[in-house]
Design an enzyme around this catalytic site. Sequence first.
Site, PDB file in Angstrom:
ATOM      1  N   LYS A   1       0.829  -1.207   0.000  1.00 49.37           N
ATOM      2  CA  LYS A   1       0.000   0.000   0.000  1.00 49.37           C
ATOM      3  C   LYS A   1       0.867   1.263   0.000  1.00 49.37           C
ATOM      4  O   LYS A   1       0.631   2.190  -0.779  1.00 49.37           O
ATOM      5  CB  LYS A   1      -0.937  -0.038   1.224  1.00 49.37           C
TER       6      LYS A   1
ATOM      7  N   ASP B   1       2.086  -1.414  12.027  1.00 46.23           N
ATOM      8  CA  ASP B   1       0.767  -1.818  11.500  1.00 46.23           C
ATOM      9  C   ASP B   1       0.467  -3.291  11.759  1.00 46.23           C
ATOM     10  O   ASP B   1      -0.661  -3.747  11.553  1.00 46.23           O
ATOM     11  CB  ASP B   1       0.683  -1.517  10.000  1.00 46.23           C
TER      12      ASP B   1
ATOM     13  N   GLY C   1      -4.766   7.877   5.585  1.00 52.03           N
ATOM     14  CA  GLY C   1      -3.865   8.827   6.243  1.00 52.03           C
ATOM     15  C   GLY C   1      -2.678   9.148   5.350  1.00 52.03           C
ATOM     16  O   GLY C   1      -2.222  10.291   5.280  1.00 52.03           O
TER      17      GLY C   1
HETATM   18  O1  SPQ Z   1      -2.443   5.435   5.420  1.00 56.40           O
HETATM   19  P1  SPQ Z   1      -2.859   5.113   6.807  1.00 56.40           P
HETATM   20  O2  SPQ Z   1      -4.356   5.187   6.928  1.00 56.40           O
HETATM   21  O3  SPQ Z   1      -2.168   5.929   7.851  1.00 56.40           O
HETATM   22  O4  SPQ Z   1      -2.444   3.568   7.034  1.00 56.40           O
HETATM   23  C1  SPQ Z   1      -1.673   2.845   8.024  1.00 56.40           C
HETATM   24  C2  SPQ Z   1      -2.192   1.357   7.947  1.00 56.40           C
HETATM   25  O5  SPQ Z   1      -2.420   0.675   8.944  1.00 56.40           O
HETATM   26  O6  SPQ Z   1      -2.298   0.890   6.813  1.00 56.40           O
HETATM   27  C3  SPQ Z   1      -1.778   3.391   9.442  1.00 56.40           C
HETATM   28  F1  SPQ Z   1      -2.941   3.423   9.934  1.00 56.40           F
HETATM   29  O7  SPQ Z   1      -0.292   2.757   7.636  1.00 56.40           O
HETATM   30  C4  SPQ Z   1       0.662   3.842   7.703  1.00 56.40           C
HETATM   31  C5  SPQ Z   1       1.728   3.500   8.723  1.00 56.40           C
HETATM   32  O8  SPQ Z   1       1.202   3.265   9.995  1.00 56.40           O
HETATM   33  C6  SPQ Z   1       1.270   4.000   6.332  1.00 56.40           C
HETATM   34  C7  SPQ Z   1       2.535   4.768   6.334  1.00 56.40           C
HETATM   35  C8  SPQ Z   1       3.102   5.250   5.035  1.00 56.40           C
HETATM   36  O9  SPQ Z   1       2.758   4.726   3.964  1.00 56.40           O
HETATM   37  O10 SPQ Z   1       3.949   6.163   5.091  1.00 56.40           O
HETATM   38  C9  SPQ Z   1       3.259   5.005   7.475  1.00 56.40           C
HETATM   39  C10 SPQ Z   1       2.793   4.599   8.819  1.00 56.40           C
HETATM   40  O11 SPQ Z   1       2.241   5.708   9.478  1.00 56.40           O
HETATM   41  P2  SPQ Z   1       3.149   6.795  10.246  1.00 56.40           P
HETATM   42  O12 SPQ Z   1       2.170   7.635  10.994  1.00 56.40           O
HETATM   43  O13 SPQ Z   1       4.021   6.018  11.124  1.00 56.40           O
HETATM   44  O14 SPQ Z   1       3.870   7.551   9.281  1.00 56.40           O
END
Ligand code: SPQ
Length: 428
Positions: A23, A316, A95
């Site tokens: 993703k 995650d 996010g």
């Molecule tokens: O995109 P989203 O909704 O934040 O998705 C999550 C997930 O579980 O799929 C978190 F809820 O993944 C993030 C991950 O936790 C994806 C991501 C990225 O692609 O940069 C980084 C992580 O978040 P963070 O806040 O640590 O940068």
Amino acid sequence: MSEKILQYDKPSLQGTLTIPGDKSVSHRSVMFGAIATGKTTVEGFLLGEDCLSTIDCFRKLGVKIDVEGTNVSIDSPGIEGWQEPTEVLYTGNSGTTTRLMLGILAGSNVHSVMTGDASIGKRPMRRVIDPLRQMGAHITGRADGQYTPLAIQGTALQAIDYHMPVASAQVKSAILLAGLRAKGTTIVRENEVSRDHTERMLRQFGAQVDEVSGVISLKGGQTLTGTHVSVPGDISSAAFFLVAGAICENSKVTLENVGVNPTRDGIIEVLQSMGAAITVLPNEDNQSEPTATITIETSALKGTTIEGDIIPRLIDEIPILALLATQANGKTIIKDAEELKVKETDRITAVVDELKKLGATIEATEDGMIIEGPTPLRSASIKTYGDHRIGMMGAVAALIADGAVTLDDAECIAVSYPSFFEHIEEVK
Ligand code: SPQ
């Protein structure tokens, strides 16, 4: 929202699955292809709802994007040539889309308005907007920019030297992407390493990014050129079958095409330290993101402690690791994971409450949880909170539970793993 009743009667899992695209990498392939001038081709793209939201946002900016199966082609005039969108950019449940787009749009030539679903409306955006404002960004929004909807007036930016208060690839990436358009050299300092897909992909698109001992620097004014991106399988999706293979009786599952970027592979180390029968066979590819074939078999597991700098490398995967711990002998302690509270839902509360309903011995702590195993799991109705990872945790629990497990909303799983239930059918 569709309820789903899962009654699997404790199958043994056998077979081989090809894990769908990552993703994080899929999002970035479209974003970078849209910033770049010329044509970008992507293979192995994840057709999850989050990544489709990213495509939709860039189409509204006038970027031509074609999708054929898991192949995507992006034809862009480059960031300078984007059209001012006449519609709101809708980021859905994602996010990553929301936060990275903030960094990209801040230094563009257009005005845009961005919003997402109810979950996105509760997730903190100031962690990204504060450093972007230090760079000169014009962003306004609810609660002074903490929550969507947000309005972004693209403007000229200045580089900053930023010390990251939390380990977050989204914050780091937003700053680096804004830094591409800023005057001067942008520096991001990380105490703990977060996933580095942005740095790797920037280099693939022709930019120079330097990293020395957690200090990442990028000169402003660099342009990107379209290229080919091959997306590895998502280790965060593979995680559900790694755990299922370890906890279902008489099982052996092989997962092909799993991304094993060292900033994402914490779950492999944890499985090994818990005594899992796991083998990792690296593929001889020379892609920017390494991949492997991973085989897991039913395992006698022992509790462990998961803490410190491994946390960002498996953040995650914590919901499914908590389920794994309910089947391990002894105590598993998960700490230093406060970030779980600001994901799609508060994943500490959600994991603890839902695993308790299934019969687990689990307590929440300020920054994680403590699980005492092993405990048999029973029939229960699980609330997903619209969070794909809680939904998949509930579905894997259904594989070992005595009786049926009901998910209040199984559709949310399509955010990251649309073929999840088909894959369960393939190996059960
Ligand atoms: O995109 P989203 O909704 O934040 O998705 C999550 C997930 O579980 O799929 C978190 F809820 O993944 C993030 C991950 O936790 C994806 C991501 C990225 O692609 O940069 C980084 C992580 O978040 P963070 O806040 O640590 O940068």
